[in-house]
Design a protein around this motif. Structure first.
Motif, PDB file in Angstrom:
ATOM      1  N   GLY A   7      41.410  -7.135 -16.261  1.00  0.00           N
ATOM      2  CA  GLY A   7      42.827  -7.484 -16.272  1.00  0.00           C
ATOM      3  C   GLY A   7      43.592  -6.744 -17.357  1.00  0.00           C
ATOM      4  O   GLY A   7      44.719  -6.292 -17.143  1.00  0.00           O
ATOM      5  N   LEU A   8      42.976  -6.627 -18.538  1.00  0.00           N
ATOM      6  CA  LEU A   8      43.622  -5.893 -19.634  1.00  0.00           C
ATOM      7  C   LEU A   8      43.765  -4.409 -19.307  1.00  0.00           C
ATOM      8  O   LEU A   8      44.804  -3.798 -19.574  1.00  0.00           O
ATOM      9  N   ILE A   9      42.739  -3.839 -18.706  1.00  0.00           N
ATOM     10  CA  ILE A   9      42.793  -2.421 -18.316  1.00  0.00           C
ATOM     11  C   ILE A   9      43.860  -2.223 -17.243  1.00  0.00           C
ATOM     12  O   ILE A   9      44.682  -1.306 -17.337  1.00  0.00           O
ATOM     13  N   THR A  10      43.869  -3.083 -16.237  1.00  0.00           N
ATOM     14  CA  THR A  10      44.857  -2.994 -15.163  1.00  0.00           C
ATOM     15  C   THR A  10      46.269  -3.126 -15.716  1.00  0.00           C
ATOM     16  O   THR A  10      47.153  -2.338 -15.384  1.00  0.00           O
ATOM     17  N   GLY A  11      46.468  -4.114 -16.576  1.00  0.00           N
ATOM     18  CA  GLY A  11      47.790  -4.323 -17.174  1.00  0.00           C
ATOM     19  C   GLY A  11      48.241  -3.149 -18.017  1.00  0.00           C
ATOM     20  O   GLY A  11      49.404  -2.729 -17.952  1.00  0.00           O
ATOM     21  N   THR A  12      47.338  -2.581 -18.786  1.00  0.00           N
ATOM     22  CA  THR A  12      47.668  -1.439 -19.633  1.00  0.00           C
ATOM     23  C   THR A  12      48.050  -0.226 -18.790  1.00  0.00           C
ATOM     24  O   THR A  12      49.045   0.452 -19.073  1.00  0.00           O
ATOM     25  N   VAL A 112      59.977 -10.056 -11.035  1.00  0.00           N
ATOM     26  CA  VAL A 112      59.611 -10.682  -9.756  1.00  0.00           C
ATOM     27  C   VAL A 112      58.150 -10.369  -9.428  1.00  0.00           C
ATOM     28  O   VAL A 112      57.389 -11.252  -9.012  1.00  0.00           O
ATOM     29  N   ARG A 113      57.742  -9.113  -9.629  1.00  0.00           N
ATOM     30  CA  ARG A 113      56.356  -8.736  -9.322  1.00  0.00           C
ATOM     31  C   ARG A 113      55.363  -9.421 -10.260  1.00  0.00           C
ATOM     32  O   ARG A 113      54.281  -9.838  -9.831  1.00  0.00           O
ATOM     33  N   VAL A 114      55.706  -9.578 -11.531  1.00  0.00           N
ATOM     34  CA  VAL A 114      54.823 -10.291 -12.461  1.00  0.00           C
ATOM     35  C   VAL A 114      54.692 -11.745 -12.012  1.00  0.00           C
ATOM     36  O   VAL A 114      53.591 -12.311 -12.021  1.00  0.00           O
ATOM     37  N   GLY A 115      55.807 -12.336 -11.595  1.00  0.00           N
ATOM     38  CA  GLY A 115      55.754 -13.704 -11.076  1.00  0.00           C
ATOM     39  C   GLY A 115      54.873 -13.814  -9.841  1.00  0.00           C
ATOM     40  O   GLY A 115      54.106 -14.767  -9.689  1.00  0.00           O
ATOM     41  N   MET A 116      54.978 -12.821  -8.960  1.00  0.00           N
ATOM     42  CA  MET A 116      54.135 -12.826  -7.759  1.00  0.00           C
ATOM     43  C   MET A 116      52.660 -12.669  -8.127  1.00  0.00           C
ATOM     44  O   MET A 116      51.795 -13.311  -7.516  1.00  0.00           O
ATOM     45  N   ALA A 117      52.370 -11.830  -9.113  1.00  0.00           N
ATOM     46  CA  ALA A 117      50.977 -11.655  -9.549  1.00  0.00           C
ATOM     47  C   ALA A 117      50.441 -12.945 -10.156  1.00  0.00           C
ATOM     48  O   ALA A 117      49.281 -13.325  -9.903  1.00  0.00           O
ATOM     49  N   ALA A 118      51.274 -13.634 -10.943  1.00  0.00           N
ATOM     50  CA  ALA A 118      50.854 -14.912 -11.529  1.00  0.00           C
ATOM     51  C   ALA A 118      50.617 -15.952 -10.432  1.00  0.00           C
ATOM     52  O   ALA A 118      49.636 -16.711 -10.484  1.00  0.00           O
ATOM     53  N   LEU A 119      51.497 -15.965  -9.440  1.00  0.00           N
ATOM     54  CA  LEU A 119      51.320 -16.874  -8.310  1.00  0.00           C
ATOM     55  C   LEU A 119      50.019 -16.557  -7.573  1.00  0.00           C
ATOM     56  O   LEU A 119      49.255 -17.462  -7.226  1.00  0.00           O
ATOM     57  N   GLY A 120      49.762 -15.278  -7.361  1.00  0.00           N
ATOM     58  CA  GLY A 120      48.530 -14.873  -6.694  1.00  0.00           C
ATOM     59  C   GLY A 120      47.304 -15.318  -7.463  1.00  0.00           C
ATOM     60  O   GLY A 120      46.329 -15.815  -6.880  1.00  0.00           O
ATOM     61  N   ALA A 125      44.170 -15.505  -5.485  1.00  0.00           N
ATOM     62  CA  ALA A 125      44.344 -14.224  -4.790  1.00  0.00           C
ATOM     63  C   ALA A 125      44.845 -13.201  -5.808  1.00  0.00           C
ATOM     64  O   ALA A 125      45.959 -12.688  -5.698  1.00  0.00           O
ATOM     65  N   PRO A 126      44.010 -12.920  -6.835  1.00  0.00           N
ATOM     66  CA  PRO A 126      44.468 -12.028  -7.914  1.00  0.00           C
ATOM     67  C   PRO A 126      44.666 -10.591  -7.436  1.00  0.00           C
ATOM     68  O   PRO A 126      44.047 -10.148  -6.477  1.00  0.00           O
ATOM     69  N   GLU A 127      45.564  -9.913  -8.127  1.00  0.00           N
ATOM     70  CA  GLU A 127      45.833  -8.512  -7.820  1.00  0.00           C
ATOM     71  C   GLU A 127      45.057  -7.621  -8.767  1.00  0.00           C
ATOM     72  O   GLU A 127      44.618  -8.050  -9.826  1.00  0.00           O
ATOM     73  N   GLY A 128      44.946  -6.362  -8.378  1.00  0.00           N
ATOM     74  CA  GLY A 128      44.294  -5.373  -9.218  1.00  0.00           C
ATOM     75  C   GLY A 128      45.154  -4.123  -9.300  1.00  0.00           C
ATOM     76  O   GLY A 128      46.318  -4.099  -8.888  1.00  0.00           O
ATOM     77  N   THR A 129      44.561  -3.071  -9.792  1.00  0.00           N
ATOM     78  CA  THR A 129      45.265  -1.800  -9.961  1.00  0.00           C
ATOM     79  C   THR A 129      45.794  -1.266  -8.637  1.00  0.00           C
ATOM     80  O   THR A 129      46.890  -0.717  -8.583  1.00  0.00           O
ATOM     81  N   GLY A 130      45.049  -1.424  -7.569  1.00  0.00           N
ATOM     82  CA  GLY A 130      45.467  -0.902  -6.268  1.00  0.00           C
ATOM     83  C   GLY A 130      46.790  -1.474  -5.806  1.00  0.00           C
ATOM     84  O   GLY A 130      47.692  -0.743  -5.392  1.00  0.00           O
ATOM     85  N   GLU A 131      46.931  -2.792  -5.906  1.00  0.00           N
ATOM     86  CA  GLU A 131      48.180  -3.422  -5.481  1.00  0.00           C
ATOM     87  C   GLU A 131      49.349  -2.997  -6.367  1.00  0.00           C
ATOM     88  O   GLU A 131      50.464  -2.776  -5.875  1.00  0.00           O
TER      89      GLU A 131
END
Length: 178
Positions: A7-12, A112-120, A125-131
């Motif tokens: 998650g830290l790598i993806t976020g960075t 909005v996208r951060v909110g959607m990722a938190a909701l996921g 249904a977590p997101e990763g780098t691909g999404e």
């Protein structure tokens, strides 16, 4: 690698790419249809190739719905940001530069996208780098296609057609200029 480390790598990665993209858009740059499509397509391809677990994560209706929602949010944000950017015609070349509205729209789209990722994540249904890279690629390609349309540039036309002199609009009254 643990989920927290991933998650830290993806976020960075997402933050670095986003800062680079926004910084480029806030400075004046030449509007080139080939360059306009190259970066978004590369982002999508890197996201699809590099994130080998993306399709495994899309194993539920929730995950698919969030992916489709993210793509739609990206497209809507791209249309809005394209309308907010200035187009400048100089020596037969079109240049573009983001405005305060462009920055505000970037912030809104990202929130909005951060909110959607938190909701996921909350719905398992977590997101990763691909999404994330797919979202960035879609939002940029839509924005760039709309900018090219506003400038009267052919999207995939010959270089000769791109050099033709066409009238350029400077935006709409919905997005006042700074």
């Amino acid at each position: 690698m643990s989920g927290l480390q991933q998650g830290l790598i993806t976020g960075t990665i997402a933050v670095l790419v986003l800062v680079w993209v926004i910084r480029r858009q806030m400075t004046e740059r030449r509007l080139s249809t080939t360059r306009m499509l190259t970066i978004p397509v590369l982002l999508v391809l890197i996201g699809l190739v590099e994130d080998r677990t993306m399709f495994d994560r899309l194993n539920s209706p929730t995950a698919i719905l969030l992916l489709v929602g993210g793509v739609l949010i990206g497209a809507i944000g791209g249309v809005a940001r394209a309308a907010s950017q200035r187009l400048i015609w100089r020596d037969g070349v079109v240049y573009t530069r983001g405005t305060g509205w462009t920055m505000a729209l970037w912030v809104a789209t990202v929130l909005v996208r951060v909110g959607m990722a938190a909701l996921g994540s909350a719905l398992h249904a977590p997101e990763g780098t691909g999404e994330i890279l797919l979202f960035l690629g879609v939002t940029l390609v839509v924005q760039n296609l709309m900018l090219a349309r506003r400038a009267g540039l052919p999207i995939l036309g010959a270089a000769q057609a791109a050099r033709q002199s066409v009238p350029v609009t400077t935006g709409s009254s919905r997005f006042p200029r700074n």
